[in-house]
Design a protein around this motif. Structure first.
Motif, PDB file in Angstrom:
ATOM      1  N   VAL A  89       0.837  -1.201   0.000  1.00  0.00           N
ATOM      2  CA  VAL A  89       0.000   0.000   0.000  1.00  0.00           C
ATOM      3  C   VAL A  89       0.873   1.253   0.000  1.00  0.00           C
ATOM      4  CG1 VAL A  89      -1.695   1.312   1.341  1.00  0.00           C
ATOM      5  CG2 VAL A  89      -1.916  -1.179   1.134  1.00  0.00           C
ATOM      6  N   GLY A  90       1.939   1.222   0.830  1.00  0.00           N
ATOM      7  CA  GLY A  90       2.827   2.384   0.883  1.00  0.00           C
ATOM      8  C   GLY A  90       3.522   2.650  -0.435  1.00  0.00           C
ATOM      9  N   SER A  91       3.983   1.610  -1.097  1.00  0.00           N
ATOM     10  CA  SER A  91       4.680   1.799  -2.375  1.00  0.00           C
ATOM     11  C   SER A  91       3.735   2.305  -3.457  1.00  0.00           C
ATOM     12  CB  SER A  91       5.341   0.486  -2.807  1.00  0.00           C
ATOM     13  OG  SER A  91       4.369  -0.530  -3.001  1.00  0.00           O
ATOM     14  N   LEU A  92       2.489   1.862  -3.424  1.00  0.00           N
ATOM     15  CA  LEU A  92       1.515   2.360  -4.410  1.00  0.00           C
ATOM     16  C   LEU A  92       1.201   3.833  -4.163  1.00  0.00           C
ATOM     17  CD1 LEU A  92      -0.912  -0.712  -4.580  1.00  0.00           C
ATOM     18  CD2 LEU A  92       0.805  -0.025  -6.274  1.00  0.00           C
ATOM     19  N   LEU A  93       1.077   4.204  -2.892  1.00  0.00           N
ATOM     20  CA  LEU A  93       0.873   5.621  -2.580  1.00  0.00           C
ATOM     21  C   LEU A  93       2.075   6.447  -3.014  1.00  0.00           C
ATOM     22  CD1 LEU A  93      -0.741   5.331   0.981  1.00  0.00           C
ATOM     23  CD2 LEU A  93      -1.869   6.039  -1.141  1.00  0.00           C
ATOM     24  N   ALA A  94       3.270   5.908  -2.807  1.00  0.00           N
ATOM     25  CA  ALA A  94       4.481   6.633  -3.220  1.00  0.00           C
ATOM     26  C   ALA A  94       4.508   6.809  -4.728  1.00  0.00           C
ATOM     27  CB  ALA A  94       5.719   5.875  -2.736  1.00  0.00           C
ATOM     28  N   LEU A  95       4.143   5.772  -5.470  1.00  0.00           N
ATOM     29  CA  LEU A  95       4.111   5.892  -6.929  1.00  0.00           C
ATOM     30  C   LEU A  95       3.162   7.003  -7.368  1.00  0.00           C
ATOM     31  CD1 LEU A  95       4.111   2.210  -8.254  1.00  0.00           C
ATOM     32  CD2 LEU A  95       5.864   3.949  -8.615  1.00  0.00           C
ATOM     33  N   TRP A  96       2.044   7.124  -6.663  1.00  0.00           N
ATOM     34  CA  TRP A  96       1.072   8.140  -7.058  1.00  0.00           C
ATOM     35  C   TRP A  96       1.572   9.549  -6.727  1.00  0.00           C
ATOM     36  CZ3 TRP A  96      -3.506   8.012  -9.667  1.00  0.00           C
ATOM     37  CH2 TRP A  96      -4.274   9.176  -9.656  1.00  0.00           C
ATOM     38  N   PHE A  97       2.027   9.730  -5.488  1.00  0.00           N
ATOM     39  CA  PHE A  97       2.333  11.097  -5.041  1.00  0.00           C
ATOM     40  C   PHE A  97       3.715  11.579  -5.464  1.00  0.00           C
ATOM     41  CE2 PHE A  97      -1.010   9.892  -2.005  1.00  0.00           C
ATOM     42  CZ  PHE A  97      -1.887  10.950  -2.225  1.00  0.00           C
TER      43      PHE A  97
END
Length: 719
Positions: free
Chosen positions: A289-297
């Motif tokens: 979840v954290g890596s997906l959020l990082a990819l987005w932001f």
């Protein structure tokens, strides 16, 4: 679609981390739902029919006979009695329960719910069952509950259910009447009783036993023999088993350690399964979840491209997880354990089948789990592409962000929950093959259960089949040999004795004993020669058969009835059971061709019924030997089996192959040999060459043992 934008180290790291975390989530979720799940192991055992195969393949494997026969010889009942009643001594439900307890112990240890791995089996129920069987057998021996032309003078001497508890303890049972014997009969009776005694102990007992029998003191004779036959041998057998097990509770862990299998592998992986598996799954999910959020932001690309980037990461992780599962499956070849060459082939096959099934289930679960992120990732990539090439005002940045987060959350949840897969339906078949629907009835081979009513599940003494009648049909049996009887009346016994060698006094005694100890029951029954040794009511059994046939509308079933009741009574029973709309009426001319299986099915009249004695009065109830012929059936060893004509002569359209061994009852060990696929095929083809007609009914004991069904399938495929 434009290439993935912005290749900064942070975004690349986030992308790689998302891929790896997705793959780790797939692996841990798969392991959690398989390797450390009791239901996984239970489903594999059930799928491979491990419990049935234990009885029907492993225990009767010819390679195991050299071990099992000497072992059985030391027990207090003969081999045939023990092997035919093995499911009474070692009930399948008890084996299933014991196995389930060991599974729970292992999985509980791996999950960290148990501090120690201790595998224990409570032997008390099995020891009790062995003792009960010894008593039942001894009663069977003494009272003569066997398939005989006329009752023996012992047959009704005692009610064993009560008296043998005293006999096995060495006490003369109360209430046993005296039976006057001639000197010759006393000698024969003494020989019969002493055969159950170990040979070295016979002579010291002979004088006392024969004297007691000559005086008509049956109780004293039983009390003299019983301690040597039942009590000591049963106690010895139980003591040996307890000595092997170390008491009434068998510590399997110690036994395995003594044999060099100390479960080291389980101890080594426990830290990973008890703590590491849950920790890795939780950590991987959080990092995903954290890596997906990082990819987005961390990306400055348009929202549509960021949405596609999330899709690429999730889908790539799913593909990596699927690839890893496929590599594991290919690397192992479906095998984790290599069975030693010293194991019987049936046991090695069972272990191989179980581990293949387990790895197949593991791989299927992993691929199904991996499909979730692949599918959702593909949808995100497609949505991003559509939004980029055809921007829609309604899809604002917050909405696109919400779509990406929702899809990412769905991917994580789907990975952790593991989706279920569904199977497909089966095509309509006749006798397992579509092309047999066009084959005439008399050109098809049918697996036939000899004495189909004499079953373990119905608690017959000396059963010849294990499952009940409808369960046999579920297992592929399509012809049933049934014995119909009325419960024996005392006056009928007396009439049968009139032509015997018994004295008038003995005949009077036996008739009185029958009336007291074996009172008749009303109605019609399915028995094996003597209803006291096991019986089921005829009409309810026929109703169950009808229910099964209506639930299986494309199956043709044949009954071959050894009829000790009249044809009129049989016709009434079939009417009461509601089978008159199912029975087929054969052509009055036995030489006329039979209809095809498809024609029988289309007519709705799919139940063909023959009698061994009667010929009518119902037009559908015909004498089998007008239409068919058979081989002999009194074979005592497999080498004696022949194809010579017996009842029915030669040249008939139907051919019954009696393919079972009769030596003091049916034997599972012999069934394991003669029911082997190759053995059946070789004998069938030899008899077909010799008699000039295809074999139709292959009658076997213990139809679930061996692969007689495989032989039948081969015959039908080759014709």
């Amino acid at each position: 679609m434009a290439p993935v934008p912005s290749r900064s180290p942070a975004r690349i790291a986030a992308f790689v981390l998302a891929v790896l975390c997705t793959a780790v989530c797939i692996a841990t979720a798969t392991a959690r739902s398989t390797l450390v799940s009791p239901s996984f192991y239970r489903s594999v055992l059930n799928r491979e029919q491990a419990y049935d195969r234990l009885y029907d393949e492993v225990l009767v494997d010819p390679r195991a006979v050299a071990v099992t026969r000497p072992l059985l010889a030391r027990l207090p009942v003969p081999e045939a009695q023990l092997t035919s009643n093995i499911k009474l001594v070692l009930p399948p439900e008890s084996v299933r329960d014991v196995t389930g307890r060991q599974i729970d112990a292992v999985v509980g240890y791996l999950n960290g719910d148990r501090d120690d791995l201790v595998l224990k089996v409570d032997l008390a129920p099995f020891l009790g069952n062995l003792n009960d069987l010894a008593q039942v057998y001894f009663g069977d021996l003494v009272s003569g509950i066997q398939d005989r032309a006329e009752p023996d003078f012992n047959a009704f001497s005692t009610d064993l259910s009560a008296a043998l508890r005293e006999v096995s303890a060495g006490h003369a049972p109360k209430g046993l009447p005296s039976l006057p014997l001639t000197d010759e009969q006393a000698g024969a009776a003494a020989d019969a009783l002493l055969r159950a005694v170990p040979e070295a102990e016979r002579e010291p007992l002979r004088t006392e036993v024969q004297a007691a029998l000559a005086d008509g003191d049956v109780a004293a004779a039983l009390a003299t023999v019983a301690p040597a036959v039942v009590t000591d041998r049963t106690r010895d057998a139980a003591a040996r088993l307890r000595a092997t097990a170390g008491g009434t509770t068998w510590d399997v862990t110690q036994t395995l350690a003594a044999s060099g299998n100390d479960l080291t592998a389980l101890h080594r992986i426990r830290p990973y399964t008890a703590v590491g598996l849950g920790l890795a799954e939780t950590l991987a999910a959080v990092l995903l979840v954290g890596s997906l959020l990082a990819l987005w932001f961390l990306s400055s690309a348009p929202p549509a491209r960021r949405l596609a980037l999330l899709g690429w990461a999730i889908a790539a992780g799913g593909l990596v997880g699927a690839l890893a599962a496929a590599v594991v499956r290919l690397a192992t070849g479906g095998r984790v354990i290599d069975p030693p060459a010293t194991w019987p082939p049936s046991l090695a096959r069972l272990v191989d089948d179980l581990q293949h099934a387990a790895l197949d289930r593991f791989t299927t679960t992993a691929l199904a789990t991996a499909l979730v992120p692949v599918a959702l990732g593909t949808l995100l990539v497609g949505a991003g592409w559509l939004l980029e090439v055809r921007p829609r005002p309604a899809f604002s940045v917050p909405r696109i962000r919400g779509l990406g987060l929702a899809a990412s959350g769905a991917a994580v949840a789907g990975i952790l929950l593991v989706p279920l897969t569904a199977g497909s339906g089966a095509p309509r078949l006749c006798e397992g093959q579509a092309r047999l629907c066009d084959r005439p009835y008399d050109e098809v081979a049918y697996l036939t259960s000899h004495n189909a009513m004499s079953t373990t599940v119905d608690r017959f003494i000396g059963p010849l089949q294990d499952p009940g009648i409808t369960a046999q049909l579920d297992d592929g049996v399509r012809a049933l040999q049934l014995d119909t009887y009325r419960w024996e009346q005392p006056d009928e016994v007396a009439g049968r004795l009139a032509d015997s060698d018994f004295t008038p006094e003995q005949r009077e005694f036996i008739a009185a004993a029958v009336a007291k100890l074996n009172p008749p029951r009303e109605g019609l029954w399915l028995c094996h020669a003597v209803c006291r040794a096991g019986a089921i009511e005829l009409v309810p059994a026929l109703k169950q058969l009808g229910d099964w046939m209506r639930a299986h509308p494309t199956e043709v079933v044949t009954l071959i009835v050894q009829d000790a009741i009249s044809g009129e009574d049989t016709e009434k029973a079939f009417a009461q059971a509601g089978l008159t709309d199912l029975v087929h009426t054969p052509d009055a001319d036995p030489a006329k061709p039979w209809p095809t299986l498809g024609e029988l099915i289309d007519s709705g009249r799919r139940l063909v019924v023959f009698a061994e004695q009667a010929d009518g009065p119902a037009a559908w109830y015909r004498n089998f030997y007008r239409y068919g012929m058979e081989t002999p059936f009194a074979f005592r060893t497999p080498s004696e089996m022949s194809c010579v004509p017996h009842r029915g002569g030669t040249g008939k359209r139907l051919f019954l192959l009696n393919h079972f061994i009769t030596a003091d009852g049916g034997s599972r060990l012999d069934a394991g040999e003669v029911n082997a696929r190759r053995f059946v095929l070789d004998r069938v083809r030899a008899c077909e060459r010799e008699r000039g007609r295809p074999v139709n009914f292959i009658a076997v004991d213990f139809a679930t043992i061996g692969d007689a069904q495989g032989a039948v399938d081969t015959l039908n495929a080759d014709r």
